[in-house]
Design an enzyme around this catalytic site. Sequence first.
Site, PDB file in Angstrom:
ATOM      1  N   HIS A   1      15.182 -11.175   0.913  1.00 23.65           N
ATOM      2  CA  HIS A   1      13.881 -11.217   0.232  1.00 23.65           C
ATOM      3  C   HIS A   1      13.956 -12.388  -0.736  1.00 23.65           C
ATOM      4  CE1 HIS A   1      11.025  -9.019  -2.818  1.00 23.65           C
ATOM      5  NE2 HIS A   1      10.497 -10.110  -2.323  1.00 23.65           N
TER       6      HIS A   1
ATOM      7  N   MET B   1       5.079  -5.537  -2.119  1.00 21.34           N
ATOM      8  CA  MET B   1       5.709  -5.319  -3.420  1.00 21.34           C
ATOM      9  C   MET B   1       4.943  -4.228  -4.163  1.00 21.34           C
ATOM     10  SD  MET B   1       8.354  -7.254  -3.695  1.00 21.34           S
ATOM     11  CE  MET B   1       8.740  -6.576  -5.308  1.00 21.34           C
TER      12      MET B   1
ATOM     13  N   GLY C   1      11.087  -9.337  -9.713  1.00 24.27           N
ATOM     14  CA  GLY C   1      11.951  -9.951 -10.711  1.00 24.27           C
ATOM     15  C   GLY C   1      13.049  -9.040 -11.222  1.00 24.27           C
ATOM     16  N   PHE C   2      12.774  -7.758 -11.236  1.00 20.78           N
ATOM     17  CA  PHE C   2      13.741  -6.824 -11.839  1.00 20.78           C
ATOM     18  C   PHE C   2      13.790  -5.512 -11.073  1.00 20.78           C
ATOM     19  CE2 PHE C   2      11.975  -9.597 -15.049  1.00 20.78           C
ATOM     20  CZ  PHE C   2      13.122 -10.154 -15.597  1.00 20.78           C
ATOM     21  N   GLY C   3      14.975  -4.925 -11.034  1.00 21.17           N
ATOM     22  CA  GLY C   3      15.109  -3.568 -10.520  1.00 21.17           C
ATOM     23  C   GLY C   3      14.696  -2.578 -11.602  1.00 21.17           C
ATOM     24  N   GLY C   4      14.544  -1.333 -11.204  1.00 18.44           N
ATOM     25  CA  GLY C   4      14.331  -0.259 -12.172  1.00 18.44           C
ATOM     26  C   GLY C   4      12.939  -0.149 -12.760  1.00 18.44           C
TER      27      GLY C   4
ATOM     28  N   GLY D   1      10.147  -1.661  -4.515  1.00 25.16           N
ATOM     29  CA  GLY D   1       9.912  -1.562  -5.946  1.00 25.16           C
ATOM     30  C   GLY D   1       9.564  -0.161  -6.387  1.00 25.16           C
ATOM     31  N   GLY D   2      10.441   0.444  -7.171  1.00 23.69           N
ATOM     32  CA  GLY D   2      10.164   1.760  -7.733  1.00 23.69           C
ATOM     33  C   GLY D   2      10.173   2.903  -6.735  1.00 23.69           C
TER      34      GLY D   2
ATOM     35  N   GLY E   1      16.747   0.289  -4.940  1.00 29.48           N
ATOM     36  CA  GLY E   1      17.879  -0.283  -5.662  1.00 29.48           C
ATOM     37  C   GLY E   1      18.449   0.662  -6.685  1.00 29.48           C
ATOM     38  N   SER E   2      17.710   0.842  -7.782  1.00 30.74           N
ATOM     39  CA  SER E   2      18.285   1.584  -8.907  1.00 30.74           C
ATOM     40  C   SER E   2      18.570   3.052  -8.582  1.00 30.74           C
ATOM     41  CB  SER E   2      17.380   1.462 -10.134  1.00 30.74           C
ATOM     42  OG  SER E   2      16.046   1.714  -9.809  1.00 30.74           O
TER      43      SER E   2
HETATM   44  C1  DX5 Z   1      12.353  -6.574  -7.274  1.00 34.39           C
HETATM   45  C2  DX5 Z   1      13.212  -6.491  -6.029  1.00 34.39           C
HETATM   46  C3  DX5 Z   1      13.488  -5.101  -5.563  1.00 34.39           C
HETATM   47  C4  DX5 Z   1      14.215  -4.258  -6.550  1.00 34.39           C
HETATM   48  C5  DX5 Z   1      14.148  -2.845  -6.130  1.00 34.39           C
HETATM   49  O1  DX5 Z   1      11.995  -7.897  -7.504  1.00 34.39           O
HETATM   50  O2  DX5 Z   1      12.573  -7.156  -4.958  1.00 34.39           O
HETATM   51  O3  DX5 Z   1      14.179  -5.115  -4.324  1.00 34.39           O
HETATM   52  O4  DX5 Z   1      15.529  -4.643  -6.723  1.00 34.39           O
HETATM   53  O5  DX5 Z   1      14.750  -2.128  -7.136  1.00 34.39           O
HETATM   54  P1  DX5 Z   1      14.240  -0.701  -7.593  1.00 34.39           P
HETATM   55  O6  DX5 Z   1      14.410   0.196  -6.404  1.00 34.39           O
HETATM   56  O7  DX5 Z   1      15.142  -0.401  -8.711  1.00 34.39           O
HETATM   57  O8  DX5 Z   1      12.805  -0.852  -7.988  1.00 34.39           O
HETATM   58 ZN    ZN Z   2      13.352  -6.962  -2.809  1.00 30.58          ZN
END
Ligand code: DX5
Ligand code: ZN
Length: 221
Positions: A68, A137, A142-145, A174-175, A195-196
């Site tokens: 990605h 998305m 930009g960020f996990g969690g 995402g989320g 992710g998280s």
């Molecule tokens: C965000 C990333 C996601 C993110 C998912 O920019 O593309 O892949 O890491 O993380 P969670 O599951 O923690 O939202």
């Molecule tokens: Zn991603």
Amino acid sequence: MSREITIAPSILSADFARLGEEVVAIDQAGADWIHLDVMDGHFVPNISFGPAVIKALRKHTKKLFDSHLMIAPADQYLAGFADAGCDVITVHAEAGPHLDRSLQAIKALGKKAGVSLNPSTPLSEHVLDRIDLILIMTVNPGFGGQSFIPAMLSKISQARSMIGNRLIDIEVDGGVTADNATLISKAGANVLVAGSVVFKNNDVSAYAGNINAIRKACSHV
Ligand code: DX5
Ligand code: ZN
């Protein structure tokens, strides 16, 4: 209707100091794909890793590498990601003026081509016609969690109805949690990135349970 569900843990939330071991652990815990979040500090306000790290990880698993790319411009790096061992290469629709050229380049490299849409970017039939995967998305990248944006559920349903019988994966990123995975899969997604919640506390012994909880929440499809 029966649809195969793919769970793609994002290693963005893995322990970067032990990345190879984390990839092995997530493979053994039942991950279907490995989601690779590439960030450039320009298209998104965070920097993660690039092709050299992906190439090093390639030795540790045979699972599909789902990249990605949150980078702009992307075109000059596509061959590097293909060489590193990415199987799916997803670029953002917002990353440049010539999306179709990027998609053609990915296909010419022999890889599956994906397009990712930020929450505010609408779906387009012209894009759907050219791709193997659409990544919706459900947070601002930009960020996990971060928390899932509920308004994206209708975008997922819209993608499912626009795609019809075409073999295009609908990936949601995402989320994602075991609590919202039922709604997400019911809306029509078949690839769920997480992710998280999968890498929570980097507790390797919990990875299989974390993945299974999401998979179980999708078992109605
Ligand atoms: C965000 C990333 C996601 C993110 C998912 O920019 O593309 O892949 O890491 O993380 P969670 O599951 O923690 O939202
Ligand atoms: Zn991603």
